[in-house]
Design a protein around this motif. Sequence first.
Motif, PDB file in Angstrom:
ATOM      1  N   THR A 239       0.806  -1.228   0.000  1.00 18.20           N
ATOM      2  CA  THR A 239       0.000   0.000   0.000  1.00 18.20           C
ATOM      3  C   THR A 239       0.837   1.275   0.000  1.00 18.20           C
ATOM      4  O   THR A 239       0.278   2.366  -0.051  1.00 18.20           O
ATOM      5  CB  THR A 239      -0.950   0.028   1.207  1.00 18.20           C
ATOM      6  OG1 THR A 239      -0.190  -0.186   2.393  1.00 18.20           O
ATOM      7  CG2 THR A 239      -2.037  -1.020   1.083  1.00 18.20           C
TER       8      THR A 239
ATOM      9  N   LEU B 264       0.230  -0.207  -4.784  1.00 16.79           N
ATOM     10  CA  LEU B 264      -1.193   0.125  -4.914  1.00 16.79           C
ATOM     11  C   LEU B 264      -1.416   1.590  -5.300  1.00 16.79           C
ATOM     12  O   LEU B 264      -2.197   1.861  -6.208  1.00 16.79           O
ATOM     13  CB  LEU B 264      -1.943  -0.237  -3.631  1.00 16.79           C
ATOM     14  CG  LEU B 264      -3.451  -0.404  -3.769  1.00 16.79           C
ATOM     15  CD1 LEU B 264      -3.828  -1.484  -4.770  1.00 16.79           C
ATOM     16  CD2 LEU B 264      -4.069  -0.703  -2.422  1.00 16.79           C
TER      17      LEU B 264
ATOM     18  N   ALA C 184      -4.720  -5.986   2.386  1.00 16.13           N
ATOM     19  CA  ALA C 184      -3.663  -5.042   2.033  1.00 16.13           C
ATOM     20  C   ALA C 184      -2.743  -4.875   3.235  1.00 16.13           C
ATOM     21  O   ALA C 184      -3.129  -5.150   4.376  1.00 16.13           O
ATOM     22  CB  ALA C 184      -4.272  -3.701   1.637  1.00 16.13           C
TER      23      ALA C 184
ATOM     24  N   ILE D 249      -5.957   1.665   2.831  1.00 16.98           N
ATOM     25  CA  ILE D 249      -5.868   2.188   1.476  1.00 16.98           C
ATOM     26  C   ILE D 249      -6.207   3.674   1.543  1.00 16.98           C
ATOM     27  O   ILE D 249      -7.286   4.047   2.020  1.00 16.98           O
ATOM     28  CB  ILE D 249      -6.820   1.425   0.534  1.00 16.98           C
ATOM     29  CG1 ILE D 249      -6.399  -0.048   0.473  1.00 16.98           C
ATOM     30  CG2 ILE D 249      -6.852   2.063  -0.844  1.00 16.98           C
ATOM     31  CD1 ILE D 249      -7.360  -0.937  -0.283  1.00 16.98           C
TER      32      ILE D 249
ATOM     33  N   VAL E 152      -5.380   6.482  -3.943  1.00 23.62           N
ATOM     34  CA  VAL E 152      -5.142   5.251  -4.702  1.00 23.62           C
ATOM     35  C   VAL E 152      -6.147   5.197  -5.857  1.00 23.62           C
ATOM     36  O   VAL E 152      -7.356   5.365  -5.642  1.00 23.62           O
ATOM     37  CB  VAL E 152      -5.290   4.008  -3.804  1.00 23.62           C
ATOM     38  CG1 VAL E 152      -5.263   2.725  -4.624  1.00 23.62           C
ATOM     39  CG2 VAL E 152      -4.192   3.995  -2.751  1.00 23.62           C
TER      40      VAL E 152
END
Length: 186
Positions: free
Chosen positions: A124, A128, A157, A161, A165
């Motif tokens: 992440t 990502l 993840a 997030i 993203v």
Amino acid sequence: MDLEAKIALENLALYRQALGDNVDVIVISTLDYGGQNRELFSPALFEELFVPCYKVQCDWIHRYTPWKVFVHCCGSIPNLIEPFIRAGVDILNPVQTSAAGMDPDWLKRTFGNRITFWGGGVDTQQVLPFGTPEEVRQDVVQRLRIFAPGGGFVWAAIHNIQYDVPPENIVTAIETVYESGQYPIM
């Protein structure tokens, strides 16, 4: 720490009284002991101050319930995983493989038969947010191939997030898990 553990045991007894066996996983800590490059303090200090308090909680949980013990601890913590296991922790989250010393192959090989990794499924910090959908797909497939064989892996993840993203990368990660994350892992 001893007082915190004592209060935790009192709370655990109340949880058990109220919920019984209707709990699968219980989080006993969300403290972060690692930074990007190393543990935030000496592993010996961790062993002295924290492990006994975690152990008393884990022992109680394993003695009186079928619950699994979950600890959230971000960062570079390669020297703390073994002490967590000895304390009785069943699940480690978020498995920050982007931090120093947290190589996925090494983690699985060294600890994979003794602790469940809940996370580490996609980077992440770099992949990502900044990768292409194909790079996201490759990262997810690689993590599944490393962590999933033999069990002991819950895909998630590495961490939260963030807002920036690209949505197509999130969709790609989830679709890839559905396509490639079914046992047996190939």
